[in-house]
Design an enzyme around this catalytic site. Structure first.
Site, PDB file in Angstrom:
ATOM      1  N   ASP A  41       0.875  -1.173   0.000  1.00  0.00           N
ATOM      2  CA  ASP A  41       0.000   0.000   0.000  1.00  0.00           C
ATOM      3  C   ASP A  41       0.911   1.221   0.000  1.00  0.00           C
ATOM      4  OD1 ASP A  41      -2.085  -1.738   0.226  1.00  0.00           O
ATOM      5  OD2 ASP A  41      -2.636  -1.196   2.274  1.00  0.00           O
TER       6      ASP A  41
ATOM      7  N   ASP B 188     -13.289  -3.621  -1.268  1.00  0.00           N
ATOM      8  CA  ASP B 188     -13.001  -3.241   0.127  1.00  0.00           C
ATOM      9  C   ASP B 188     -14.288  -3.365   0.942  1.00  0.00           C
ATOM     10  OD1 ASP B 188     -10.336  -2.405  -0.528  1.00  0.00           O
ATOM     11  OD2 ASP B 188     -11.165  -0.559  -1.352  1.00  0.00           O
TER      12      ASP B 188
HETATM   13  O1  1PR Z   1     -10.340   3.013  -5.142  1.00  0.00           O
HETATM   14  O2  1PR Z   1      -9.495   2.428  -7.383  1.00  0.00           O
HETATM   15  O3  1PR Z   1      -8.588   4.392  -6.181  1.00  0.00           O
HETATM   16  O4  1PR Z   1      -8.073   2.099  -5.452  1.00  0.00           O
HETATM   17  C1  1PR Z   1      -7.542   2.333  -4.199  1.00  0.00           C
HETATM   18  C2  1PR Z   1      -6.961   1.046  -3.720  1.00  0.00           C
HETATM   19  O5  1PR Z   1      -6.303   1.311  -2.479  1.00  0.00           O
HETATM   20  C3  1PR Z   1      -8.000  -0.016  -3.458  1.00  0.00           C
HETATM   21  O6  1PR Z   1      -7.546  -1.225  -4.014  1.00  0.00           O
HETATM   22  C4  1PR Z   1      -8.067  -0.152  -1.942  1.00  0.00           C
HETATM   23  O7  1PR Z   1      -8.162  -1.506  -1.549  1.00  0.00           O
HETATM   24  C5  1PR Z   1      -6.719   0.391  -1.503  1.00  0.00           C
HETATM   25  N1  1PR Z   1      -6.792   1.134  -0.240  1.00  0.00           N
HETATM   26  C6  1PR Z   1      -7.386   2.328  -0.059  1.00  0.00           C
HETATM   27  N2  1PR Z   1      -7.200   2.716   1.229  1.00  0.00           N
HETATM   28  C7  1PR Z   1      -6.526   1.750   1.855  1.00  0.00           C
HETATM   29  C8  1PR Z   1      -6.101   1.756   3.257  1.00  0.00           C
HETATM   30  O8  1PR Z   1      -5.549   0.775   3.760  1.00  0.00           O
HETATM   31  N3  1PR Z   1      -6.364   2.842   3.949  1.00  0.00           N
HETATM   32  N4  1PR Z   1      -5.601  -0.373   1.170  1.00  0.00           N
HETATM   33  C9  1PR Z   1      -6.263   0.748   0.930  1.00  0.00           C
HETATM   34  C10 1PR Z   1      -6.182  -1.515   1.133  1.00  0.00           C
HETATM   35  C11 1PR Z   1      -5.881  -3.595   1.654  1.00  0.00           C
HETATM   36  C12 1PR Z   1      -5.023  -4.673   1.246  1.00  0.00           C
HETATM   37  C13 1PR Z   1      -4.026  -4.984   2.313  1.00  0.00           C
HETATM   38  C14 1PR Z   1      -4.578  -6.267   2.846  1.00  0.00           C
HETATM   39  C15 1PR Z   1      -3.592  -7.120   3.536  1.00  0.00           C
HETATM   40  N5  1PR Z   1      -5.244  -2.377   1.500  1.00  0.00           N
HETATM   41  O9  1PR Z   1      -4.501  -4.544   0.007  1.00  0.00           O
HETATM   42  O10 1PR Z   1      -2.812  -5.003   1.724  1.00  0.00           O
HETATM   43  O11 1PR Z   1      -5.682  -5.980   3.693  1.00  0.00           O
HETATM   44  O12 1PR Z   1      -3.181  -6.537   4.714  1.00  0.00           O
HETATM   45  P1  1PR Z   1      -2.678  -7.431   5.919  1.00  0.00           P
HETATM   46  O13 1PR Z   1      -2.032  -8.644   5.333  1.00  0.00           O
HETATM   47  O14 1PR Z   1      -1.668  -6.579   6.614  1.00  0.00           O
HETATM   48  O15 1PR Z   1      -3.874  -7.730   6.753  1.00  0.00           O
HETATM   49  P2  1PR Z   1      -9.203   3.053  -6.051  1.00  0.00           P
END
Ligand code: 1PR
Length: 525
Positions: A224, A379
């Site tokens: 991320d 999400d």
């Molecule tokens: O909405 O098309 O602009 O894409 C934004 C992207 O950013 C989306 O894929 C969304 O999942 C991601 N995103 C947005 N905000 C966050 C955040 O964390 N605040 N990350 C985020 C999402 C989730 C996973 C993470 C897993 C594993 N991250 O990808 O890596 O939950 O984590 P873990 O193994 O530590 O539990 P758009």
């Protein structure tokens, strides 16, 4: 010098990077004469059979290409570069291929997920210079929904099993073409490319000749990425999507360095998510493009990029399409793009009318680059209900009861990184996106994200059971046992981890070693 046929779409950057990594120079074809004068020609291809043939015809490349193929000089076709050698394809009936190899290209008609995505082996059918240095039991990266069927079986170099046995490469004299991507297949793929570049004529048969191959479960590292408060691009990680600790954005490392580390540790794929992409515009956010460029120079496994892929109008009123954004990412080294927030809006619009517009980002990008290049990142978060009749969504009975003892829940999709809950559930979203042309689902879970408490098995089973495209299980990995559990209790084709790897609690190598006894994995050489 290697001449590379670049038809203007797909990720040719990875092929160039791999060849340059091997110390060879690459000349990109810019006119017909450069095809005719090439000494060694590589034709990489990701995308759609019809749109590439259209481009080749438009550029007047078809006859020059046919002449080259008949000249006896070395040729390497990759993926669509294999399929286009055939007469026709189910992907675009009515459009003629190059017709060098009599036969057709068929869509998989099988009981497993299509596209066939991931690392699979090869059953070697004849000796070839392409196999020098290989043991024969290596795995290569595939991503395709169609496979070739040559009339003349003597051209078959390898086959691969995926429910059915299909042709995974052919060789006819100096023409070699693979369905898999050597440039994305780690050391084994680089070795094959090197064999093509050196054009030795010693044909070899590797020591291990398999009779049946198996697709490996994939372990994906997710980064991320966003700017921290000092403006530096960092890898961060949230707890249930909250990436701030003591008011500051967590900084867990530099994207390019971490990606390289995960590649070396054996990651089967790497995903970058620009988590503030929903408010930035990627074409102005050049650091992400630079991250991809630099990473793809020495990371030879598939790269996915997500964040901000949507149609966009800038402050001067200039319009950009999601396709243009995706194009820039593919040209910078991405193999797949991932769409998050925009997918929810697209599905909401579709549910209102029941009609495809043909113009959504999912449709635009899959039409040009193929379904396999479009990942939908979901999400979702749990919403508890006391009875399935209370909402119109896909409700499941759950073993993890709600705060008021509720025995049912549904999974609400969110946009803008979990900030906005929408009236669409994860199952419906995945189903509609598949219909619109998505090739894979990246299934996050806000409740589980960053908790180290294991994947949400109930969520994964309900989404996986509703679609026929591959699903990446994500969120909650805290130990190798959690990866084992998700593969044993669900049909997810791959599992993704973030925090566990960034914090060096467990390495990718350890996860794979743990799973190796009971599951098919890609081993490092
Ligand atoms: O909405 O098309 O602009 O894409 C934004 C992207 O950013 C989306 O894929 C969304 O999942 C991601 N995103 C947005 N905000 C966050 C955040 O964390 N605040 N990350 C985020 C999402 C989730 C996973 C993470 C897993 C594993 N991250 O990808 O890596 O939950 O984590 P873990 O193994 O530590 O539990 P758009």
């Amino acid at each position: 010098m290697i001449t590379l046929l670049d038809y203007g779409a797909g990720n040719v950057r990875s092929v160039i990077n791999a060849i340059e990594h091997l110390g060879e120079t690459v000349k990109i074809v810019s006119n017909v004469d450069e095809i005719s004068s090439a000494e060694k020609l590589v034709f990489p291809g990701v995308g759609n059979f019809g749109s590439i043939m259209h481009t080749l015809n438009e550029k007047n490349y078809v006859n020059a290409l046919k002449n080259y193929l008949n000249s006896g000089r070395p040729f390497l076709g990759i993926c669509l570069g294999l399929q286009l050698l055939f007469e026709k394809s189910d992907e675009m009936p009515g459009i003629k291929g190059l017709g060098l190899i009599p036969g057709t290209v068929k869509r998989f008609d099988i009981n497993l997920s299509v596209p066939h995505i991931g690392w699979n082996g090869i059953n070697i059918k004849k000796s070839s210079q392409a196999f020098q240095g290989l043991h024969g039991n290596e795995k290569f990266y595939f991503v395709h929904s169609y496979h070739v069927i040559p009339d003349d079986k003597s051209v078959i170099l390898t086959t691969t099993n995926y429910d059915t046995e299909f042709v995974s490469s052919i060789q006819k004299k100096n023409i070699i073409a693979t369905q898999f991507h050597p440039e994305k297949s780690g050391d084994a793929g680089l070795l094959m490319l090197e064999n093509f570049i050196s054009s030795g004529d010693k044909k070899v048969l590797p020591a291990a000749i398999s009779k049946k191959t198996r697709l490996a479960k994939r372990i994906i590292a997710c980064l991320d990425v966003r700017s921290n408060d000092c403006g530096d691009l960092v890898v961060t990680k949230g707890d249930q999507y909250d990436v701030r600790e003591d008011g500051k954005v967590r900084n867990l490392g530099k994207p390019v360095e971490l990606a390289r580390r995960y590649y070396k540790e054996g990651a089967d794929e790497i995903t970058f998510l620009n988590i503030t992409g929903f408010r930035d515009f990627p074409l102005e956010d050049m650091p992400m493009i630079e991250v991809l460029r630099q990473t793809s120079r020495n990371v030879f496994v598939p790269l996915t990029i997500g964040g901000g892929i949507r149609d966009y109008t800038d402050k001067n009123g200039k319009k950009y399409t999601a396709l243009q954004v995706a194009h820039k990412y593919f040209r910078s080294g991405a193999d797949k793009i991932s769409i998050g927030s925009d997918a929810v809006l697209i599905v909401e619009a579709y549910l209102k009318t029941g009609h495809k517009t043909g113009n959504s980002s999912i449709e635009q990008i899959s039409r040009v680059y193929g379904n396999q290049a479009v990942v939908i990142s979901i999400d979702p978060k749990r919403v508890y209900v006391s009875s399935p009749e209370h909402v119109k969504h896909h409700v499941i009975p759950t073993k993890i009861h709600g705060p008021n003892g509720e025995k049912y829940c549904w999974y609400q999709c969110t946009t803008k990184g979990g900030r906005e809950g929408r009236e669409v559930d994860a199952v419906t979203l995945a189903q509609v996106c598949e219909k619109l042309g998505a090739g894979e689902i990246l299934l996050n879970c806000i409740d589980k994200d960053g908790t180290n408490s294991g994947f949400d098995i109930e969520l994964i089973n309900s989404v996986k059971g509703a679609v026929s495209i591959p699903v990446i299980a994500s969120s909650g990995a805290g130990s190798p046992e959690h990866f084992s559990e998700v593969f044993k209790k669900t049909k997810a084709e791959s599992a993704l981890g973030a925090g566990i790897f960034h914090r060096k609690e467990v390495s990718i190598k350890e996860v794979k070693a743990y799973l190796d006894d009971s599951l098919e994995m890609r081993r490092m050489s």
